[in-house]
Motif scaffolding. Structure first.
Motif, PDB file in Angstrom:
ATOM      1  N   LEU A 264     -23.506 -29.026   2.290  1.00  0.00           N
ATOM      2  CA  LEU A 264     -23.643 -29.329   0.862  1.00  0.00           C
ATOM      3  C   LEU A 264     -22.444 -28.805   0.076  1.00  0.00           C
ATOM      4  O   LEU A 264     -21.920 -29.499  -0.814  1.00  0.00           O
ATOM      5  N   ALA A 265     -21.994 -27.601   0.398  1.00  0.00           N
ATOM      6  CA  ALA A 265     -20.826 -27.030  -0.288  1.00  0.00           C
ATOM      7  C   ALA A 265     -19.567 -27.849  -0.004  1.00  0.00           C
ATOM      8  O   ALA A 265     -18.749 -28.083  -0.905  1.00  0.00           O
TER       9      ALA A 265
ATOM     10  N   SER B  79     -24.968 -23.461  -3.760  1.00  0.00           N
ATOM     11  CA  SER B  79     -25.022 -23.508  -2.293  1.00  0.00           C
ATOM     12  C   SER B  79     -24.432 -22.242  -1.686  1.00  0.00           C
ATOM     13  O   SER B  79     -24.965 -21.705  -0.705  1.00  0.00           O
TER      14      SER B  79
ATOM     15  N   ILE C 176     -23.647 -27.414  -8.103  1.00  0.00           N
ATOM     16  CA  ILE C 176     -24.381 -27.453  -6.843  1.00  0.00           C
ATOM     17  C   ILE C 176     -23.638 -26.678  -5.757  1.00  0.00           C
ATOM     18  O   ILE C 176     -24.245 -25.958  -4.955  1.00  0.00           O
TER      19      ILE C 176
ATOM     20  N   THR D 241     -19.853 -31.350  -1.884  1.00  0.00           N
ATOM     21  CA  THR D 241     -19.705 -31.200  -3.334  1.00  0.00           C
ATOM     22  C   THR D 241     -18.310 -30.707  -3.717  1.00  0.00           C
ATOM     23  O   THR D 241     -17.829 -31.006  -4.813  1.00  0.00           O
TER      24      THR D 241
ATOM     25  N   CYS E  23     -26.986 -19.489  -2.067  1.00  0.00           N
ATOM     26  CA  CYS E  23     -28.073 -19.648  -1.101  1.00  0.00           C
ATOM     27  C   CYS E  23     -27.611 -19.280   0.311  1.00  0.00           C
ATOM     28  O   CYS E  23     -28.388 -18.712   1.099  1.00  0.00           O
ATOM     29  N   TYR E  24     -26.365 -19.595   0.641  1.00  0.00           N
ATOM     30  CA  TYR E  24     -25.821 -19.241   1.961  1.00  0.00           C
ATOM     31  C   TYR E  24     -25.836 -17.727   2.140  1.00  0.00           C
ATOM     32  O   TYR E  24     -26.264 -17.218   3.183  1.00  0.00           O
TER      33      TYR E  24
ATOM     34  N   PHE F 207     -26.406 -25.657   3.869  1.00  0.00           N
ATOM     35  CA  PHE F 207     -25.672 -25.153   2.706  1.00  0.00           C
ATOM     36  C   PHE F 207     -24.161 -25.325   2.890  1.00  0.00           C
ATOM     37  O   PHE F 207     -23.447 -25.606   1.919  1.00  0.00           O
TER      38      PHE F 207
END
Length: 259
Positions: free
Chosen positions: A171-172, A225, A221, A175, A228-229, A168
């Motif tokens: 991904l963060a 993320s 996104i 993005t 979700c983290y 995550f």
């Protein structure tokens, strides 16, 4: 004499509930802002920026209220996480890192609150500063907490959970970069065309539209993320008992209630 009294915020509210409150209000604010803006035909149907969905009433009212709540819940989570790390380990270097993470976490929550209260259609510069604070400081916070977790695997999560935090965080970060680059390229191409609408109403006929979509998709996104983290803290927070200690300063002794 000084006497400490332990007070619970709510009898039914535990530390892990704030994770649920944060994620719920954040996602609900994004969904409601998008649905209302598109429903009132204020924005194009295909994924505008999250901030765009809350730039005009009536969506701005709902979006602002929910994002403010999410910011408060995020700050409470950051306080609890900081205290949990402080009380779980005895290492000066890690305490310093934890304090640094706490500072960036505070800026993250403050940035989100600025975004919700200063719409880009009314105060663009302040709004952009808030957005940068929220995203850049949030990414920094996630990496520092991940590093602390890696130093104490088992105390701050299992190896599998740390892999999720790593994914995550990556991904963060990716993005975040693509959001900025896409917005930069789209704005350059858009500025070369004479248009009767602003970039908030960006549509497929405008130059730079593909770069714009990359930027907006990346932002959605990235925020998901982050949500979700924070969800990876859920099981750790279930083990935490949080309360406030209030000291009574009085010359008279306060007797304990008898049952």
């Amino acid at each position: 004499m000084n006497r400490k009294t332990e007070i619970l915020l709510f009898r039914w509210c535990s530390s892990h509930h704030f994770i649920v409150f944060f994620v719920s209000t954040l996602l609900l604010g994004m969904i409601c802002g998008y649905a209302i803006s598109v429903g009132y035909q204020k924005l194009p149907n295909l994924f505008p920026y999250i901030s765009d969905t809350g730039s005009k009433p009536p969506a701005s009212c709902i979006f602002g209220m929910l994002l403010n709540l999410a910011s408060v819940f995020a700050f409470i989570i950051i306080i609890i996480r900081h205290s949990y790390v402080e009380n779980s380990i005895d290492n000066y270097r890690v305490h310093t890192l934890n304090d640094i993470a706490y500072f960036f976490g505070f800026l993250t929550a403050l940035g989100a609150m600025i975004v919700s209260n200063f719409q880009e259609s009314n105060a663009l510069l302040v709004h952009m500063i808030g957005a940068f604070m929220c995203f850049a400081c949030g990414i920094t916070y996630s990496w520092i907490q991940l590093y602390i977790s890696l130093l104490y695997v088992g105390i701050f999560g299992s190896k599998l959970k740390l892999w999720f935090r790593f994914a995550f965080s990556c991904l963060a970060t990716i993005t975040f970069i693509s959001t900025i680059l896409g917005a930069f390229l789209a704005s350059i191409k858009f500025s070369k065309k004479t248009s009767n609408h602003t970039m908030i109403e960006f549509d497929s006929s405008d130059p730079g539209y593909p770069a714009h979509l990359v930027s907006t998709f990346s932002e959605w996104i990235m925020v998901i993320s982050f949500a979700c983290y924070f969800l990876t803290f859920y099981h750790e927070f279930k083990k935490i008992y949080s309360s406030f200690n209030i000291s009574h300063r009085s010359g008279h002794e306060i007797s304990e209630p008898q049952c």
